[in-house]
Design an enzyme around this catalytic site. Structure first.
Site, mmCIF file in Angstrom:
data_model
loop_
_atom_site.group_PDB
_atom_site.id
_atom_site.type_symbol
_atom_site.label_atom_id
_atom_site.label_comp_id
_atom_site.label_asym_id
_atom_site.label_seq_id
_atom_site.Cartn_x
_atom_site.Cartn_y
_atom_site.Cartn_z
ATOM 1 N N TYR A 1 -2.583 -1.006 10.419
ATOM 2 C CA TYR A 1 -2.516 -1.212 8.963
ATOM 3 C C TYR A 1 -1.169 -0.722 8.424
ATOM 4 C CZ TYR A 1 -4.166 -1.025 4.067
ATOM 5 O OH TYR A 1 -4.323 -1.196 2.710
ATOM 6 N N SER B 1 0.889 -1.164 0.000
ATOM 7 C CA SER B 1 0.000 0.000 0.000
ATOM 8 C C SER B 1 0.926 1.213 0.000
ATOM 9 C CB SER B 1 -0.841 -0.023 1.271
ATOM 10 O OG SER B 1 -1.368 1.264 1.552
HETATM 11 P P1 NDP Z 1 -11.763 -5.772 0.188
HETATM 12 O O1 NDP Z 1 -12.218 -5.657 1.601
HETATM 13 O O2 NDP Z 1 -12.669 -5.272 -0.901
HETATM 14 O O3 NDP Z 1 -11.405 -7.297 -0.141
HETATM 15 C C1 NDP Z 1 -10.571 -8.032 0.704
HETATM 16 C C2 NDP Z 1 -10.966 -9.482 0.609
HETATM 17 O O4 NDP Z 1 -10.118 -10.230 1.481
HETATM 18 C C3 NDP Z 1 -12.412 -9.720 1.067
HETATM 19 O O5 NDP Z 1 -13.081 -10.531 0.138
HETATM 20 C C4 NDP Z 1 -12.217 -10.413 2.399
HETATM 21 O O6 NDP Z 1 -13.223 -11.336 2.720
HETATM 22 C C5 NDP Z 1 -10.914 -11.170 2.174
HETATM 23 N N1 NDP Z 1 -10.332 -11.570 3.448
HETATM 24 C C6 NDP Z 1 -10.230 -10.825 4.587
HETATM 25 N N2 NDP Z 1 -9.682 -11.557 5.563
HETATM 26 C C7 NDP Z 1 -9.423 -12.785 5.038
HETATM 27 C C8 NDP Z 1 -8.877 -13.978 5.568
HETATM 28 N N3 NDP Z 1 -8.475 -14.051 6.841
HETATM 29 N N4 NDP Z 1 -8.763 -15.061 4.752
HETATM 30 C C9 NDP Z 1 -9.184 -14.988 3.457
HETATM 31 N N5 NDP Z 1 -9.726 -13.891 2.906
HETATM 32 C C10 NDP Z 1 -9.851 -12.801 3.689
HETATM 33 O O7 NDP Z 1 -10.343 -5.066 0.102
HETATM 34 P P2 NDP Z 1 -9.553 -4.455 -1.164
HETATM 35 O O8 NDP Z 1 -9.884 -5.222 -2.390
HETATM 36 O O9 NDP Z 1 -9.719 -2.992 -1.145
HETATM 37 O O10 NDP Z 1 -8.062 -4.751 -0.699
HETATM 38 C C11 NDP Z 1 -7.305 -5.852 -1.176
HETATM 39 C C12 NDP Z 1 -5.854 -5.657 -0.774
HETATM 40 O O11 NDP Z 1 -5.365 -4.429 -1.337
HETATM 41 C C13 NDP Z 1 -5.652 -5.544 0.744
HETATM 42 O O12 NDP Z 1 -4.440 -6.169 1.089
HETATM 43 C C14 NDP Z 1 -5.568 -4.044 0.953
HETATM 44 O O13 NDP Z 1 -4.858 -3.706 2.116
HETATM 45 C C15 NDP Z 1 -4.829 -3.614 -0.298
HETATM 46 N N6 NDP Z 1 -4.999 -2.211 -0.604
HETATM 47 C C16 NDP Z 1 -6.225 -1.671 -0.937
HETATM 48 C C17 NDP Z 1 -6.345 -0.319 -1.246
HETATM 49 C C18 NDP Z 1 -7.639 0.300 -1.678
HETATM 50 O O14 NDP Z 1 -7.641 1.502 -1.976
HETATM 51 N N7 NDP Z 1 -8.747 -0.437 -1.733
HETATM 52 C C19 NDP Z 1 -5.179 0.565 -1.168
HETATM 53 C C20 NDP Z 1 -3.953 -0.093 -0.796
HETATM 54 C C21 NDP Z 1 -3.884 -1.425 -0.535
HETATM 55 P P3 NDP Z 1 -14.386 -10.950 3.799
HETATM 56 O O15 NDP Z 1 -14.942 -9.622 3.358
HETATM 57 O O16 NDP Z 1 -15.311 -12.086 3.732
HETATM 58 O O17 NDP Z 1 -13.686 -10.816 5.124
#
Ligand code: NDP
Length: 255
Positions: A159, A146
């Protein structure tokens, strides 16, 4: 120059947290570049829906629900994927959560949860898949960092600590595994439109601040991360190792 170097036909990619958001879009992008896919998520129903959606688009997709923070689930899940579906050539460690709270109020359990999901998962899934990649003498690992891998903002201490850890764990994996033909890199997204950032987009003050702070003057669309992922998953990046590619509309370039 030939586009063949970006071709992922014959490769299999495992993407964690791929039920929605960035993970889903990266999986689709790798699939469109030719890879067969294994999607992971916690929520089995959401995972099933994502698998069906991508299959309906003509991609080759399997799904495996498991919790990336639990070693007793990760190890058997990776063994089952390798044994029943086939070798994982590309791993995208994408699963992540956010926790917004002043540092002085942050309970240890919340801190732990964020560190487990955003950092320890990269170690656990990376180690389980990495062992197979070492044995094969090749592999691509892409971790989701990130801009918080570099800089902080108030209210997201856990985070920020976790994403800084992802940056250096990416380097540590490179240090140990590059000699085995494995490339380990990270993508560092800026602010993208996903469910994770919904609370920020709902806040007019934050929204205005972000547009003013970002040279591109807008939020990112998740499809804009696909190019970096395909590059890092393909042989076009075979000598790129231990790097974070920031895809952020220029935020980190300016103060
Ligand atoms: P979302 O919340 O949209 O998606 C994350 C997914 O990860 C969800 O489907 C969630 O499932 C799943 N998840 C969470 N915990 C677990 C677990 N223990 N085991 C398996 N799956 C899990 O997040 P984003 O798509 O926005 O983010 C994806 C990645 O990108 C993350 O690492 C985030 O930190 C990073 N990121 C995102 C940014 C943004 O602007 N969106 C910016 C910078 C980095 P459930 O909802 O069922 O828990």
């Amino acid at each position: 120059m030939s586009l063949e170097m970006f071709d992922l036909v014959g490769r299999r990619a495992l993407v964690t947290g791929a039920g929605q958001g960035i993970g889903f879009t990266l999986a689709r992008g790798l699939g469109r570049a030719g890879a067969s896919l294994v999607l992971n998520d916690l929520d089995a129903a959401r995972l099933e829906a994502a698998v069906h959606r991508l299959r309906s688009e003509g991609l080759i997709v399997d799904g495996r629900a498991f919790d990336v923070t639990r070693p007793e689930q990760v190890e058997p899940a990776i063994e089952a994927i390798e044994g029943e579906i086939g070798p994982i050539d590309i791993l995208v460690n994408n699963a992540g959560i956010q926790q917004r709270m002043p540092l002085e109020d942050l309970p240890l359990e919340r801190w732990q949860e964020v560190l487990d999901t955003n950092l320890t998962s990269v170690f656990l899934v990376g180690q389980a898949v990495g062992r197979h990649m070492i044995a094969r003498g090749r592999g691509k690992i892409i971790n989701l960092g990130s801009i918080q891998s570099e800089v902080a903002r108030p209210g997201i201490a856990a985070y920020t600590a976790a994403k800084g850890g992802v940056r250096n764990l990416t380097r540590a994996m490179c240090a140990e595994w590059a000699r085995h033909g494995i490339q380990v890199n990270a993508i560092g997204p800026g602010y993208f439109v996903t469910p994770l950032t919904q609370p920020l987009r709902d806040d007019p003050t934050f929204d205005a601040w972000l547009r003013a702070r970002t040279p591109a003057a807008r939020w990112g669309q998740v499809e804009e991360l696909v190019g970096a992922a395909v590059f890092l998953a393909s042989s076009a990046s075979d000598f790129v190792n231990g790097q974070v590619i920031y895809v952020d509309g220029g935020i980190l370039a300016v103060i």
